[in-house]
Design a protein around this motif. Sequence first.
Motif: not given
Length: 278
Positions: A162-191
Amino acid sequence: MRVVWQLLAVVAVAAIGGLSVAAVRDNPWLTLVVGLTVAVLSVLVYGWVVRRTEHRTVTEVAREGARAGLGRGTLIGVALFGTVIVNIAFLGHYEVDGPGSVTGAVGLVGFMAAAAATEEVLYRGVLFRIVEGRLGTWIAMALTGVLFGLSHLLNEHATLWGAIAIAIEAGGMLAAAYAATRTLWVPIGLHFGWNFAASGIFSTEVSGNDTAQGLLDSSMSGPLLISGGDFGPEASAYSVLFCVLATLVFLWSARRRGQLVPRRRRAGRVEAAATLAR
Protein backbone atom coordinates in the motif's frame (compact mmCIF):
# COMPACT_ATOMS: atom_id res chain seq x y z
CA MET A 1 16.95 28.03 7.69
CA ARG A 2 13.94 28.83 5.53
CA VAL A 3 13.20 25.12 5.12
CA VAL A 4 13.30 24.61 8.88
CA TRP A 5 10.91 27.49 9.60
CA GLN A 6 8.53 26.44 6.84
CA LEU A 7 8.51 22.83 8.02
CA LEU A 8 7.96 23.85 11.64
CA ALA A 9 5.04 26.08 10.69
CA VAL A 10 3.17 23.65 8.46
CA VAL A 11 3.87 20.61 10.64
CA ALA A 12 2.58 22.49 13.70
CA VAL A 13 -0.68 23.30 11.91
CA ALA A 14 -0.98 19.72 10.66
CA ALA A 15 -0.38 18.26 14.14
CA ILE A 16 -2.72 20.61 15.98
CA GLY A 17 -5.30 20.36 13.21
CA GLY A 18 -5.13 16.57 13.18
CA LEU A 19 -5.70 16.40 16.93
CA SER A 20 -8.57 18.86 16.66
CA VAL A 21 -10.32 16.92 13.91
CA ALA A 22 -9.80 13.64 15.78
CA ALA A 23 -11.32 15.16 18.91
CA VAL A 24 -14.63 15.93 17.17
CA ARG A 25 -14.66 12.99 14.79
CA ASP A 26 -17.81 11.51 16.36
CA ASN A 27 -19.77 14.66 15.45
CA PRO A 28 -19.98 15.03 11.65
CA TRP A 29 -21.06 18.68 11.72
CA LEU A 30 -18.25 19.70 14.05
CA THR A 31 -15.85 17.65 11.93
CA LEU A 32 -16.99 19.60 8.88
CA VAL A 33 -16.43 22.97 10.55
CA VAL A 34 -13.13 22.09 12.24
CA GLY A 35 -11.78 20.30 9.17
CA LEU A 36 -12.52 23.19 6.82
CA THR A 37 -11.01 25.62 9.35
CA VAL A 38 -7.83 23.55 9.54
CA ALA A 39 -7.64 23.43 5.74
CA VAL A 40 -7.92 27.21 5.44
CA LEU A 41 -5.44 27.84 8.26
CA SER A 42 -2.87 25.49 6.75
CA VAL A 43 -2.88 27.43 3.48
CA LEU A 44 -2.80 30.81 5.27
CA VAL A 45 0.10 29.75 7.50
CA TYR A 46 1.98 28.36 4.51
CA GLY A 47 1.54 31.62 2.62
CA TRP A 48 2.63 33.64 5.66
CA VAL A 49 5.78 31.63 6.47
CA VAL A 50 6.92 31.46 2.83
CA ARG A 51 6.36 35.18 2.40
CA ARG A 52 8.37 35.91 5.57
CA THR A 53 11.25 33.53 4.79
CA GLU A 54 11.54 33.95 1.02
CA HIS A 55 10.44 37.60 0.71
CA ARG A 56 8.27 37.04 -2.35
CA THR A 57 4.68 36.93 -3.47
CA VAL A 58 3.43 33.39 -2.79
CA THR A 59 1.84 32.81 -6.19
CA GLU A 60 1.20 29.11 -5.59
CA VAL A 61 -1.58 29.96 -3.13
CA ALA A 62 -2.76 33.20 -4.71
CA ARG A 63 -6.47 33.92 -4.31
CA GLU A 64 -6.82 34.49 -8.03
CA GLY A 65 -7.60 31.15 -9.64
CA ALA A 66 -8.13 29.39 -6.30
CA ARG A 67 -11.75 28.43 -6.95
CA ALA A 68 -11.06 27.22 -10.48
CA GLY A 69 -7.99 25.26 -9.40
CA LEU A 70 -9.74 23.58 -6.49
CA GLY A 71 -12.77 22.77 -8.63
CA ARG A 72 -10.72 21.36 -11.49
CA GLY A 73 -8.58 19.28 -9.16
CA THR A 74 -11.60 17.95 -7.27
CA LEU A 75 -13.36 16.89 -10.46
CA ILE A 76 -10.24 15.09 -11.70
CA GLY A 77 -9.83 13.31 -8.35
CA VAL A 78 -13.46 12.15 -8.22
CA ALA A 79 -13.35 11.02 -11.86
CA LEU A 80 -10.11 9.08 -11.35
CA PHE A 81 -11.35 7.22 -8.29
CA GLY A 82 -14.70 6.64 -9.95
CA THR A 83 -12.89 4.99 -12.85
CA VAL A 84 -11.05 2.71 -10.43
CA ILE A 85 -14.29 1.66 -8.71
CA VAL A 86 -16.11 1.06 -12.00
CA ASN A 87 -13.36 -1.35 -13.08
CA ILE A 88 -13.35 -3.17 -9.73
CA ALA A 89 -17.17 -3.40 -9.82
CA PHE A 90 -17.03 -4.75 -13.37
CA LEU A 91 -15.05 -7.70 -12.03
CA GLY A 92 -17.62 -8.19 -9.27
CA HIS A 93 -15.43 -7.11 -6.35
CA TYR A 94 -17.30 -3.91 -5.40
CA GLU A 95 -21.00 -4.02 -4.58
CA VAL A 96 -23.49 -1.42 -3.42
CA ASP A 97 -25.92 -2.78 -0.84
CA GLY A 98 -28.02 0.38 -0.49
CA PRO A 99 -27.88 4.00 0.66
CA GLY A 100 -25.31 4.94 3.27
CA SER A 101 -25.03 7.93 5.58
CA VAL A 102 -25.47 11.55 4.47
CA THR A 103 -24.20 12.89 7.79
CA GLY A 104 -21.20 10.57 7.53
CA ALA A 105 -20.40 12.08 4.14
CA VAL A 106 -20.76 15.59 5.60
CA GLY A 107 -18.16 14.85 8.26
CA LEU A 108 -15.84 13.34 5.66
CA VAL A 109 -15.87 16.60 3.69
CA GLY A 110 -14.17 18.32 6.62
CA PHE A 111 -11.91 15.40 7.48
CA MET A 112 -10.62 14.99 3.94
CA ALA A 113 -10.30 18.74 3.33
CA ALA A 114 -8.01 19.04 6.35
CA ALA A 115 -5.94 16.03 5.27
CA ALA A 116 -5.60 17.22 1.68
CA ALA A 117 -4.61 20.79 2.53
CA THR A 118 -2.15 19.99 5.32
CA GLU A 119 -0.44 17.22 3.35
CA GLU A 120 -0.18 19.24 0.15
CA VAL A 121 1.36 22.33 1.74
CA LEU A 122 3.90 20.06 3.45
CA TYR A 123 4.81 17.59 0.70
CA ARG A 124 4.29 19.65 -2.45
CA GLY A 125 4.43 23.23 -1.11
CA VAL A 126 7.54 22.90 1.03
CA LEU A 127 9.39 19.65 0.32
CA PHE A 128 8.82 19.15 -3.41
CA ARG A 129 9.18 22.82 -4.30
CA ILE A 130 12.46 23.31 -2.42
CA VAL A 131 14.03 20.00 -3.48
CA GLU A 132 12.99 20.69 -7.07
CA GLY A 133 14.78 24.04 -6.98
CA ARG A 134 18.02 22.30 -5.99
CA LEU A 135 17.86 18.91 -7.72
CA GLY A 136 15.27 19.26 -10.47
CA THR A 137 11.75 17.97 -11.03
CA TRP A 138 12.54 14.27 -11.53
CA ILE A 139 14.61 13.78 -8.37
CA ALA A 140 12.16 15.86 -6.35
CA MET A 141 9.26 13.70 -7.53
CA ALA A 142 11.12 10.51 -6.60
CA LEU A 143 12.27 11.67 -3.16
CA THR A 144 9.02 13.27 -2.03
CA GLY A 145 7.01 10.39 -3.48
CA VAL A 146 8.98 7.91 -1.36
CA LEU A 147 8.51 10.07 1.75
CA PHE A 148 4.79 10.39 1.06
CA GLY A 149 4.45 6.63 0.68
CA LEU A 150 6.45 5.91 3.84
CA SER A 151 4.25 8.26 5.86
CA HIS A 152 1.28 6.01 5.12
CA LEU A 153 2.96 3.09 6.90
CA LEU A 154 1.79 4.75 10.13
CA ASN A 155 -1.86 4.09 9.29
CA GLU A 156 -3.83 1.43 11.15
CA HIS A 157 -4.14 -1.11 8.32
CA ALA A 158 -0.94 -0.12 6.54
CA THR A 159 0.87 -2.55 4.25
CA LEU A 160 4.20 -2.29 2.49
CA TRP A 161 2.52 -2.69 -0.91
CA GLY A 162 0.00 0.00 0.00
CA ALA A 163 2.81 2.43 0.85
CA ILE A 164 4.58 1.61 -2.42
CA ALA A 165 1.35 2.14 -4.35
CA ILE A 166 0.79 5.51 -2.65
CA ALA A 167 4.36 6.58 -3.43
CA ILE A 168 3.88 5.78 -7.11
CA GLU A 169 0.32 6.85 -7.74
CA ALA A 170 -0.21 9.77 -5.34
CA GLY A 171 3.34 10.96 -4.73
CA GLY A 172 4.01 11.11 -8.45
CA MET A 173 0.63 12.41 -9.60
CA LEU A 174 0.29 15.20 -7.05
CA ALA A 175 3.84 16.44 -7.64
CA ALA A 176 3.25 16.35 -11.40
CA ALA A 177 0.01 18.30 -10.93
CA TYR A 178 1.95 20.99 -9.07
CA ALA A 179 4.71 21.02 -11.71
CA ALA A 180 2.15 21.43 -14.50
CA THR A 181 0.14 24.22 -12.85
CA ARG A 182 2.62 25.84 -10.41
CA THR A 183 -0.25 26.24 -7.98
CA LEU A 184 -1.16 24.23 -4.89
CA TRP A 185 -4.88 24.61 -5.55
CA VAL A 186 -5.02 21.84 -8.17
CA PRO A 187 -3.10 19.26 -6.05
CA ILE A 188 -5.20 20.12 -2.99
CA GLY A 189 -8.40 19.72 -5.00
CA LEU A 190 -7.15 16.52 -6.63
CA HIS A 191 -6.13 15.05 -3.27
CA PHE A 192 -9.47 16.00 -1.71
CA GLY A 193 -11.54 14.76 -4.65
CA TRP A 194 -9.81 11.37 -4.66
CA ASN A 195 -10.09 10.89 -0.89
CA PHE A 196 -13.68 12.10 -0.65
CA ALA A 197 -14.77 9.91 -3.56
CA ALA A 198 -13.14 6.92 -1.85
CA SER A 199 -14.76 7.57 1.52
CA GLY A 200 -17.61 10.05 1.23
CA ILE A 201 -19.15 8.64 -1.95
CA PHE A 202 -18.13 4.99 -2.38
CA SER A 203 -17.53 4.21 1.34
CA THR A 204 -14.25 2.36 0.87
CA GLU A 205 -11.15 2.22 3.05
CA VAL A 206 -8.74 5.14 2.54
CA SER A 207 -5.03 4.39 2.91
CA GLY A 208 -5.64 1.83 5.64
CA ASN A 209 -7.61 4.24 7.85
CA ASP A 210 -11.00 3.40 9.33
CA THR A 211 -13.37 6.06 7.99
CA ALA A 212 -17.04 6.74 8.55
CA GLN A 213 -19.57 5.43 6.05
CA GLY A 214 -20.30 7.71 3.12
CA LEU A 215 -23.24 8.04 0.76
CA LEU A 216 -23.26 4.37 -0.27
CA ASP A 217 -23.44 1.21 1.83
CA SER A 218 -20.91 -0.91 -0.02
CA SER A 219 -18.65 -3.92 0.30
CA MET A 220 -15.31 -4.91 -1.27
CA SER A 221 -13.88 -8.34 -1.97
CA GLY A 222 -11.39 -10.08 -4.19
CA PRO A 223 -7.62 -10.47 -4.52
CA LEU A 224 -5.22 -7.85 -3.18
CA LEU A 225 -4.16 -6.49 -6.57
CA ILE A 226 -7.79 -5.86 -7.52
CA SER A 227 -9.43 -4.70 -4.28
CA GLY A 228 -6.39 -3.44 -2.38
CA GLY A 229 -7.25 -5.57 0.65
CA ASP A 230 -7.41 -3.93 4.08
CA PHE A 231 -5.51 -0.89 2.79
CA GLY A 232 -8.36 -0.06 0.41
CA PRO A 233 -8.61 0.48 -3.36
CA GLU A 234 -5.55 2.76 -3.34
CA ALA A 235 -3.52 -0.47 -3.21
CA SER A 236 -5.37 -1.77 -6.28
CA ALA A 237 -3.44 -2.17 -9.52
CA TYR A 238 -6.19 -0.10 -11.13
CA SER A 239 -5.34 2.87 -8.91
CA VAL A 240 -1.67 2.62 -9.80
CA LEU A 241 -2.47 2.34 -13.51
CA PHE A 242 -4.89 5.25 -13.78
CA CYS A 243 -2.86 7.55 -11.54
CA VAL A 244 0.31 6.83 -13.51
CA LEU A 245 -1.56 7.73 -16.69
CA ALA A 246 -2.71 10.98 -15.04
CA THR A 247 0.88 11.65 -13.94
CA LEU A 248 2.09 11.30 -17.52
CA VAL A 249 -0.56 13.75 -18.72
CA PHE A 250 0.47 16.30 -16.08
CA LEU A 251 4.16 15.84 -16.95
CA TRP A 252 3.42 16.26 -20.64
CA SER A 253 1.60 19.48 -19.82
CA ALA A 254 4.50 20.68 -17.64
CA ARG A 255 7.01 19.95 -20.39
CA ARG A 256 4.90 21.66 -23.04
CA ARG A 257 4.73 24.75 -20.82
CA GLY A 258 8.46 24.66 -20.12
CA GLN A 259 7.92 24.09 -16.39
CA LEU A 260 10.08 21.03 -15.77
CA VAL A 261 13.11 22.10 -13.72
CA PRO A 262 16.48 20.54 -14.67
CA ARG A 263 19.15 19.62 -12.15
CA ARG A 264 21.07 22.71 -11.11
CA ARG A 265 24.48 21.32 -12.16
CA ARG A 266 23.13 20.26 -15.52
CA ALA A 267 21.54 23.67 -16.00
CA GLY A 268 24.89 25.26 -15.17
CA ARG A 269 26.70 23.11 -17.74
CA VAL A 270 24.14 23.99 -20.39
CA GLU A 271 24.57 27.70 -19.68
CA ALA A 272 28.39 27.37 -19.71
CA ALA A 273 28.31 25.52 -23.01
CA ALA A 274 26.06 28.18 -24.51
CA THR A 275 28.45 30.90 -23.32
CA LEU A 276 31.47 29.14 -24.85
CA ALA A 277 29.61 28.65 -28.13
CA ARG A 278 29.23 32.38 -28.43
